[in-house]
Design an enzyme around this catalytic site. Structure first.
Site, PDB file in Angstrom:
ATOM      1  N   TYR A 113      -2.614   0.687   9.961  1.00 19.17           N
ATOM      2  CA  TYR A 113      -2.667  -0.111   8.735  1.00 19.17           C
ATOM      3  C   TYR A 113      -1.349  -0.002   7.965  1.00 19.17           C
ATOM      4  CZ  TYR A 113      -4.050  -1.550   4.015  1.00 19.17           C
ATOM      5  OH  TYR A 113      -4.111  -2.162   2.788  1.00 19.17           O
ATOM      6  N   SER A 165       0.842  -1.198   0.000  1.00 16.56           N
ATOM      7  CA  SER A 165       0.000   0.000   0.000  1.00 16.56           C
ATOM      8  C   SER A 165       0.874   1.244   0.000  1.00 16.56           C
ATOM      9  CB  SER A 165      -0.894   0.011   1.243  1.00 16.56           C
ATOM     10  OG  SER A 165      -1.534   1.260   1.414  1.00 16.56           O
TER      11      SER A 165
END
Length: 251
Positions: free
Chosen positions: A154, A141
């Site tokens: 995250y 990500s």
């Protein structure tokens, strides 16, 4: 394993986690269109079954943090696994929190899903992947490298997965290990994070899937493309796409 010994298209098998929606579903569609045998997993059985039946894939619903599920999933490949796509993940606490206010009790589950489970699956898959010159794709990500407010928990899991991918690649030279950042996509996960309106403005996951398959498919293709070395890549880096057709893979 030399390039000449790589499995032919009708003998290639991939496991894709988080395959019932979003990027996982889009990647499964790409692989199926190129003749791969697929084993799909996700937690929601009803939707997963629909995707699997549409693509002619085997499937097993379950949670990748469950050890029994992982063993059963890898066993379905019967020792003939060529590609593991670790796509399943969770945002953790929603709405995404500032670090000053984060509920740390939510972190163990977050790291279990996003870091521990992919490596646990890799451990089970490695014997087959080594033998067949296979590959592992760990979905990363932008949040793994960028200082985005509220994305700390995250993002830290994806940063950890990136580094574990680097180390695994160094330890396992017979296979490719790629950490792939798909970029922002219009998925349910992004909608949970930023709201449906903002998420709708992002690119569809099919675009990232096409770019990722351009990279992954080159490992088994006879075209002029050369698969990149193990490492971290962004889907946006592969703006010149190639489908790696069934016929090329057979050649």
């Amino acid at each position: 394993m030399s390039e000449a010994q790589l499995p032919q298209v009708d003998d290639r098998t991939a496991i894709v986690t988080g395959a019932s929606a979003g990027l996982g579903e889009a990647l499964a569609e790409r692989l199926a269109a190129s003749g791969w045998n697929l084993i799909l997993t996700a937690r929601g059985e009803e939707r997963l079954k629909r995707v699997a039946e549409r693509l002619g894939a085997a499937y097993l619903a379950g949670d990748v943090t469950d050890a029994v599920h992982r063993r059963e999933l890898v066993a379905m490949a019967q020792g003939r696994l060529d590609l593991l796509v670790n796509n399943a993940s969770t945002l953790g606490e929603v709405p995404l929190p500032l670090l000053a206010e984060a509920d740390l009790t939510a972190w163990p589950r977050l790291f279990e899903m996003n870091v521990w489970a992919p490596i646990a699956l890799a451990q089970l898959a490695l014997p087959s992947l080594r033998e067949r010159g296979g590959a592992i794709v760990n979905i990363s990500s932008d949040a793994a490298t960028g200082p985005y407010a509220t994305w700390g928990p995250y993002g830290s899991t994806k940063a950890a997965l990136d580094q574990l991918s680097n180390v695994l690649a160094a330890e396992e030279p017979a296979i490719a290990v790629w950490a792939l950042d798909p970029g922002e996509m219009s998925t349910a996960m992004l909608a949970d994070a930023v709201g449906e309106a903002d998420a709708a403005e992002a690119d569809p996951p099919a675009l990232a899937a096409a770019a990722i398959y351009s990279l992954v498919g080159a490992r088994w293709c006879t075209c002029e493309w050369k698969a990149p070395e193990s490492g971290r890549y962004a889907a946006r880096d592969f703006d010149k796409l190639h489908n790696h057709t069934h016929e090329e893979a057979r050649a």
